[in-house]
Design an enzyme around this catalytic site. Structure first.
Site, PDB file in Angstrom:
ATOM      1  N   GLU A   1       0.855  -1.184   0.000  1.00 44.76           N
ATOM      2  CA  GLU A   1       0.000   0.000   0.000  1.00 44.76           C
ATOM      3  C   GLU A   1       0.891   1.234   0.000  1.00 44.76           C
ATOM      4  O   GLU A   1       1.799   1.346   0.828  1.00 44.76           O
ATOM      5  CB  GLU A   1      -0.913  -0.010   1.223  1.00 44.76           C
ATOM      6  CG  GLU A   1      -1.675   1.275   1.476  1.00 44.76           C
ATOM      7  CD  GLU A   1      -2.521   1.707   0.294  1.00 44.76           C
ATOM      8  OE1 GLU A   1      -2.381   2.874  -0.144  1.00 44.76           O
ATOM      9  OE2 GLU A   1      -3.307   0.877  -0.195  1.00 44.76           O
TER      10      GLU A   1
ATOM     11  N   ASP B   1       5.421   1.823  -3.112  1.00 37.62           N
ATOM     12  CA  ASP B   1       4.756   1.862  -4.412  1.00 37.62           C
ATOM     13  C   ASP B   1       4.684   0.439  -4.957  1.00 37.62           C
ATOM     14  O   ASP B   1       5.675  -0.307  -4.926  1.00 37.62           O
ATOM     15  CB  ASP B   1       5.539   2.756  -5.366  1.00 37.62           C
ATOM     16  CG  ASP B   1       4.957   2.735  -6.768  1.00 37.62           C
ATOM     17  OD1 ASP B   1       3.914   3.375  -6.987  1.00 37.62           O
ATOM     18  OD2 ASP B   1       5.527   2.043  -7.644  1.00 37.62           O
TER      19      ASP B   1
ATOM     20  N   ASP C   1      -5.462  -4.421  -6.930  1.00 38.21           N
ATOM     21  CA  ASP C   1      -6.694  -3.751  -6.493  1.00 38.21           C
ATOM     22  C   ASP C   1      -6.407  -2.286  -6.232  1.00 38.21           C
ATOM     23  O   ASP C   1      -6.895  -1.711  -5.253  1.00 38.21           O
ATOM     24  CB  ASP C   1      -7.250  -4.438  -5.236  1.00 38.21           C
ATOM     25  CG  ASP C   1      -8.669  -3.996  -4.916  1.00 38.21           C
ATOM     26  OD1 ASP C   1      -9.350  -3.476  -5.819  1.00 38.21           O
ATOM     27  OD2 ASP C   1      -9.096  -4.172  -3.755  1.00 38.21           O
TER      28      ASP C   1
END
Length: 239
Positions: free
Chosen positions: A58, A85, A103
């Site tokens: 994340e 990243d 996602d």
């Protein structure tokens, strides 16, 4: 949407459809999820795959903290969150994964460096033999790059399947590391076996039977997204 204390409850339809990955790879040893949100997908996988190592990447540390404080997300020896990243994480040296779940795409915001042929090639290179990359993509007016994204996935993998999410503009793309050696019937049977053995609270076999669509013909609409063309894609998104 996450229900703290109830990790088996995948409220959003696309999160359930993303579990078709388990029909392709029923016994994954290592999973990577790019994009945490509230943590619904990794927490579900942690519960139904108790021996599987799961990494979550994340980019925003605040999202990780919010997931822990408000959504019941918890790290342990097999579930680890990394603030980084997603592309940098995938392109760095590290172990291969059986399943990579992307996602990080929004309905009206696409991190373009996570959608190019170069990035998807790097993701494919991090897969084990027979592994899959699963992307959650929106087919809506808010995402004018949908056709381009599908076409880019097609040229980046040895095979691509699409699953339409009922009553939603979400589309789940499954990119294959190598040729799929299963027939439709075998894939459905594998999904039903996973559903039964893992105690899934939804009908994965029926979802695969009803929604599986292999994209055997190359999409002619859209263009292949590349790192060199990121500036043009930015302009396209702003139109």
């Amino acid at each position: 949407m996450v229900w703290p204390g109830d990790p088996l409850r995948l409220e959003l339809p696309y999160t359930r459809m993303a579990m078709v990955a388990l029909a392709f790879v029923p016994r994954p040893e290592n999973i990577l999820a790019v994009g945490l949100g509230g943590g619904a997908i990794p927490m579900f996988l942690r519960r139904v795959l108790p021996d599987t190592h799961i990494d979550v990447v994340e980019v925003d540390a605040a999202v990780v903290e919010a997931a822990k404080e408000y959504c019941g997300f918890q790290e342990d020896v097999l579930l680890r969150a990394h603030v980084a990243d997603g592309r940098a994480f995938i392109e760095a040296d590290g172990p291969p994964y059986d399943v990579i779940i992307l996602d990080a795409y929004g309905a009206d915001h696409i991190p373009l460096h996570l959608a190019t042929r170069e990035f998807l090639g790097a993701a494919r290179a991090r897969l084990t033999r027979g592994g899959v990359v699963v992307g959650n993509v929106w087919e809506s007016a808010a995402n004018p790059l949908y056709d381009a994204m599908v076409r880019t996935y097609q040229v980046s993998f040895h095979g691509l399947s699409l699953f339409e999410v009922p009553s939603s503009t979400n589309r789940i793309l499954v990119g294959l590391e190598g040729p799929l050696r299963l027939t439709r019937e075998e894939l459905v049977a594998q999904a039903r076996r996973v559903e039964r053995e893992r105690g899934l609270p939804f009908h994965l076999g029926a979802m695969v039977a009803q929604r599986y669509r292999p994209l055997t013909r190359r999409l002619k609409r859209g263009r292949v997204l590349t790192d060199a063309g990121l500036g043009q894609a930015d302009l396209f998104l702003d139109e």
